[in-house]
Design a protein around this motif. Structure first.
Motif, PDB file in Angstrom:
ATOM      1  N   GLU A 276     -12.929   1.912   6.333  1.00 21.28           N
ATOM      2  CA  GLU A 276     -14.001   2.886   6.141  1.00 21.28           C
ATOM      3  C   GLU A 276     -13.548   3.961   5.157  1.00 21.28           C
ATOM      4  OE1 GLU A 276     -16.544   5.978   8.835  1.00 21.28           O
ATOM      5  OE2 GLU A 276     -16.069   4.023   9.671  1.00 21.28           O
ATOM      6  N   LEU A 277     -14.387   4.234   4.157  1.00 23.00           N
ATOM      7  CA  LEU A 277     -14.059   5.221   3.126  1.00 23.00           C
ATOM      8  C   LEU A 277     -14.782   6.525   3.393  1.00 23.00           C
ATOM      9  CD1 LEU A 277     -14.347   3.051  -0.112  1.00 23.00           C
ATOM     10  CD2 LEU A 277     -12.273   3.768   1.050  1.00 23.00           C
TER      11      LEU A 277
ATOM     12  N   TYR B 228     -11.753  -3.055   2.198  1.00 23.91           N
ATOM     13  CA  TYR B 228     -11.275  -1.686   2.386  1.00 23.91           C
ATOM     14  C   TYR B 228     -11.685  -1.169   3.756  1.00 23.91           C
ATOM     15  CZ  TYR B 228     -10.416  -1.285  -2.684  1.00 23.91           C
ATOM     16  OH  TYR B 228      -9.960  -1.442  -3.962  1.00 23.91           O
TER      17      TYR B 228
ATOM     18  N   ARG C  14     -17.460  -1.510  -0.164  1.00 25.49           N
ATOM     19  CA  ARG C  14     -16.113  -1.517   0.434  1.00 25.49           C
ATOM     20  C   ARG C  14     -15.868  -2.754   1.272  1.00 25.49           C
ATOM     21  NH1 ARG C  14     -15.086  -1.337   5.620  1.00 25.49           N
ATOM     22  NH2 ARG C  14     -16.818  -0.716   6.912  1.00 25.49           N
ATOM     23  N   LYS C  15     -16.901  -3.237   1.954  1.00 29.55           N
ATOM     24  CA  LYS C  15     -16.721  -4.386   2.853  1.00 29.55           C
ATOM     25  C   LYS C  15     -16.208  -5.630   2.134  1.00 29.55           C
ATOM     26  CE  LYS C  15     -19.889  -2.975   6.503  1.00 29.55           C
ATOM     27  NZ  LYS C  15     -21.132  -3.285   7.208  1.00 29.55           N
TER      28      LYS C  15
ATOM     29  N   VAL D 289     -15.773   3.343  -5.455  1.00 28.11           N
ATOM     30  CA  VAL D 289     -15.127   2.545  -4.404  1.00 28.11           C
ATOM     31  C   VAL D 289     -13.961   1.755  -4.999  1.00 28.11           C
ATOM     32  CG1 VAL D 289     -15.428   0.580  -2.838  1.00 28.11           C
ATOM     33  CG2 VAL D 289     -17.126   2.420  -2.871  1.00 28.11           C
TER      34      VAL D 289
ATOM     35  N   MET E 117     -14.514  -5.879  -0.432  1.00 27.93           N
ATOM     36  CA  MET E 117     -13.170  -5.621  -0.955  1.00 27.93           C
ATOM     37  C   MET E 117     -12.134  -5.527   0.163  1.00 27.93           C
ATOM     38  SD  MET E 117     -13.959  -2.891  -3.920  1.00 27.93           S
ATOM     39  CE  MET E 117     -15.278  -3.173  -5.054  1.00 27.93           C
TER      40      MET E 117
ATOM     41  N   SER F 213     -11.099   4.106  -5.933  1.00 26.21           N
ATOM     42  CA  SER F 213     -10.452   4.747  -4.778  1.00 26.21           C
ATOM     43  C   SER F 213      -9.378   3.864  -4.163  1.00 26.21           C
ATOM     44  CB  SER F 213     -11.485   5.107  -3.711  1.00 26.21           C
ATOM     45  OG  SER F 213     -11.904   3.940  -3.014  1.00 26.21           O
ATOM     46  N   GLN F 214      -9.443   2.576  -4.419  1.00 30.31           N
ATOM     47  CA  GLN F 214      -8.487   1.591  -3.896  1.00 30.31           C
ATOM     48  C   GLN F 214      -8.341   1.683  -2.376  1.00 30.31           C
ATOM     49  OE1 GLN F 214      -4.938   2.203  -6.251  1.00 30.31           O
ATOM     50  NE2 GLN F 214      -5.777   1.020  -7.931  1.00 30.31           N
ATOM     51  N   GLY F 215      -9.444   1.976  -1.716  1.00 30.15           N
ATOM     52  CA  GLY F 215      -9.430   2.014  -0.259  1.00 30.15           C
ATOM     53  C   GLY F 215      -9.089   3.357   0.333  1.00 30.15           C
ATOM     54  N   GLY F 216      -8.926   4.361  -0.499  1.00 26.07           N
ATOM     55  CA  GLY F 216      -8.655   5.707  -0.005  1.00 26.07           C
ATOM     56  C   GLY F 216      -9.905   6.560  -0.040  1.00 26.07           C
TER      57      GLY F 216
END
Length: 86
Positions: free
Chosen positions: A16-17, A14, A9-10, A47, A12, A50-53
């Motif tokens: 915190e997922l 995004y 995630r980092k 990840v 990208m 999820s597109q950051g969700g």
């Protein structure tokens, strides 16, 4: 799986997922024939999807749903006598 979520995630950007309860349960009961590499690949995919969700069941691969030994099958309520126990 949490450390892999952070790892992917980092870069990208995004926030915190979170992993949904149902996705976490499915990851827990899965047999993991590919071991840690398979988990890492699945978490990277989740990840991205999820597109950051929140990471939900729909972000997991199809094999989690399509085989008799899939997590979705293993987590389904049992039919028959065992379901009638009190």
């Amino acid at each position: 799986s949490g450390s892999f979520i952070e790892e992917f995630r980092k870069p990208m950007g995004y926030p915190e997922l979170q992993l949904s309860v149902s996705a976490c349960e499915m990851l827990t009961v899965y047999d993991w024939p590919g071991n840690v590499r398979e988990l890492k690949n699945i978490m990277e995919r989740a990840v991205v999807l999820s597109q950051g969700g929140k990471i939900n069941e729909e972000h997991l691969p199809q094999e989690f749903f399509s085989t008799p030994h899939s997590p979705k099958t293993l987590l389904a309520p049992k039919k028959g006598k065992a379901a009638n126990r009190v």
